[in-house]
Design an enzyme around this catalytic site. Sequence first.
Site, short mmCIF file in Angstrom:
data_model
loop_
_atom_site.label_atom_id
_atom_site.label_comp_id
_atom_site.label_asym_id
_atom_site.label_seq_id
_atom_site.Cartn_x
_atom_site.Cartn_y
_atom_site.Cartn_z
N ARG A 34 -31.29 65.31 2.78
CA ARG A 34 -30.93 64.74 4.15
C ARG A 34 -30.45 63.47 3.58
O ARG A 34 -30.64 62.88 2.61
CB ARG A 34 -32.30 64.25 4.64
CG ARG A 34 -33.05 65.62 5.25
CD ARG A 34 -33.87 65.32 6.58
NE ARG A 34 -34.57 66.79 6.83
CZ ARG A 34 -33.88 67.73 7.53
NH1 ARG A 34 -32.73 67.65 7.89
NH2 ARG A 34 -34.62 68.80 7.81
N ASP A 35 -29.20 62.84 4.44
CA ASP A 35 -28.70 61.72 3.97
C ASP A 35 -29.68 60.76 4.41
O ASP A 35 -30.12 60.69 5.28
CB ASP A 35 -27.29 61.72 4.85
CG ASP A 35 -26.33 60.82 4.75
OD1 ASP A 35 -25.20 61.11 4.18
OD2 ASP A 35 -26.60 59.70 4.52
N ASN A 96 -15.67 64.21 2.06
CA ASN A 96 -14.48 63.08 1.61
C ASN A 96 -14.33 63.18 0.20
O ASN A 96 -14.99 63.51 -0.71
CB ASN A 96 -15.52 61.87 2.06
CG ASN A 96 -15.43 61.89 3.38
OD1 ASN A 96 -14.61 62.06 4.39
ND2 ASN A 96 -16.67 61.31 3.78
N GLU A 104 -17.69 57.72 -0.77
CA GLU A 104 -18.37 56.72 -1.55
C GLU A 104 -19.12 57.21 -2.74
O GLU A 104 -19.25 56.60 -3.83
CB GLU A 104 -19.54 56.28 -0.79
CG GLU A 104 -18.91 55.36 0.44
CD GLU A 104 -20.22 55.09 1.51
OE1 GLU A 104 -21.16 55.21 1.19
OE2 GLU A 104 -19.56 54.93 2.64
N VAL A 105 -19.52 58.58 -2.87
CA VAL A 105 -20.44 59.06 -4.15
C VAL A 105 -19.32 60.11 -4.79
O VAL A 105 -18.98 61.05 -4.10
CB VAL A 105 -21.65 59.69 -3.64
CG1 VAL A 105 -22.35 60.23 -4.82
CG2 VAL A 105 -22.51 58.53 -2.75
N HIS A 109 -19.71 66.52 -2.39
CA HIS A 109 -20.84 66.81 -1.10
C HIS A 109 -20.02 67.36 0.22
O HIS A 109 -18.88 66.71 0.46
CB HIS A 109 -21.55 65.67 -1.00
CG HIS A 109 -21.20 64.50 -0.85
ND1 HIS A 109 -20.60 63.72 -1.90
CD2 HIS A 109 -20.88 63.65 0.38
CE1 HIS A 109 -19.96 62.58 -1.50
NE2 HIS A 109 -20.29 62.58 -0.10
N HIS A 111 -20.73 67.04 4.35
CA HIS A 111 -21.96 66.41 5.20
C HIS A 111 -21.68 67.76 6.30
O HIS A 111 -20.95 68.14 6.55
CB HIS A 111 -21.25 65.43 5.91
CG HIS A 111 -21.05 64.35 5.05
ND1 HIS A 111 -22.04 62.97 4.92
CD2 HIS A 111 -20.15 63.99 4.09
CE1 HIS A 111 -21.55 61.99 4.11
NE2 HIS A 111 -20.43 62.60 3.57
P1 DGP Z 1 -19.35 59.67 1.21
O1 DGP Z 1 -18.95 58.51 1.75
O2 DGP Z 1 -18.80 61.03 1.91
O3 DGP Z 1 -19.25 59.60 -0.13
O4 DGP Z 1 -20.93 59.82 1.72
C1 DGP Z 1 -21.93 59.61 1.00
C2 DGP Z 1 -23.12 59.76 1.65
O5 DGP Z 1 -24.39 59.69 0.76
C3 DGP Z 1 -23.25 58.83 2.61
O6 DGP Z 1 -23.52 59.39 4.05
C4 DGP Z 1 -24.60 58.03 2.38
C5 DGP Z 1 -25.35 59.12 1.38
N1 DGP Z 1 -26.16 58.41 0.46
C6 DGP Z 1 -25.98 57.20 -0.35
N2 DGP Z 1 -26.98 56.95 -1.38
C7 DGP Z 1 -27.88 57.97 -1.01
C8 DGP Z 1 -29.02 58.22 -1.53
O7 DGP Z 1 -29.54 57.69 -2.67
N3 DGP Z 1 -29.66 59.30 -1.02
C9 DGP Z 1 -29.34 60.14 0.15
N4 DGP Z 1 -30.12 61.14 0.33
N5 DGP Z 1 -28.22 59.94 0.50
C10 DGP Z 1 -27.27 59.01 0.18
#
Ligand code: DGP
Length: 126
Positions: A34-35, A96, A104-105, A109, A111
């Site tokens: 889960r996000d 993304n 961001e990460v 991934h 979503h």
């Molecule tokens: P993006 O912008 O596509 O790289 O989305 C990164 C997503 O990762 C964002 O929706 C929030 C989520 N996220 C960031 N840090 C964490 C974490 O530590 N745990 C989880 N489960 N989600 C995270």
Amino acid sequence: MSYAYDDQNIFAKILRGEIPNTTVLETQHTLAFRDLYPQAPTHVLVIPKGAYVSYDHFASEASDAEIIDYTRAIGEVCRLEGVDLPSGDGFRLISNAGAHGVQEVPHLHVHILGSRHMGRMVAKAD
Ligand code: DGP
């Protein structure tokens, strides 16, 4: 040009068990969880266990087994979350990549967003 993978990214830490996650599904090559900052009632992230930065990286360099596992896992998560067709009301799948994709990460991934109407696909840039 090769892809540079930063193994200190937050999803790499999740895969190593260094930080917790709420797992929805785990398979041989894939983890879904889960996000942390959900933007819809259903908001699940699906990542390959391999060190891939983005979808294009994965599509170019992952093995057939990883690609099949990942793709099947995405479908299974949709079913588990009840957003699949034809049983559910559908979902949005987003991946993304890089600066223009506002990633961001830097670990691939997708979503899976659903359980509400998702509105227009892309907002106008600021
Ligand atoms: P993006 O912008 O596509 O790289 O989305 C990164 C997503 O990762 C964002 O929706 C929030 C989520 N996220 C960031 N840090 C964490 C974490 O530590 N745990 C989880 N489960 N989600 C995270």
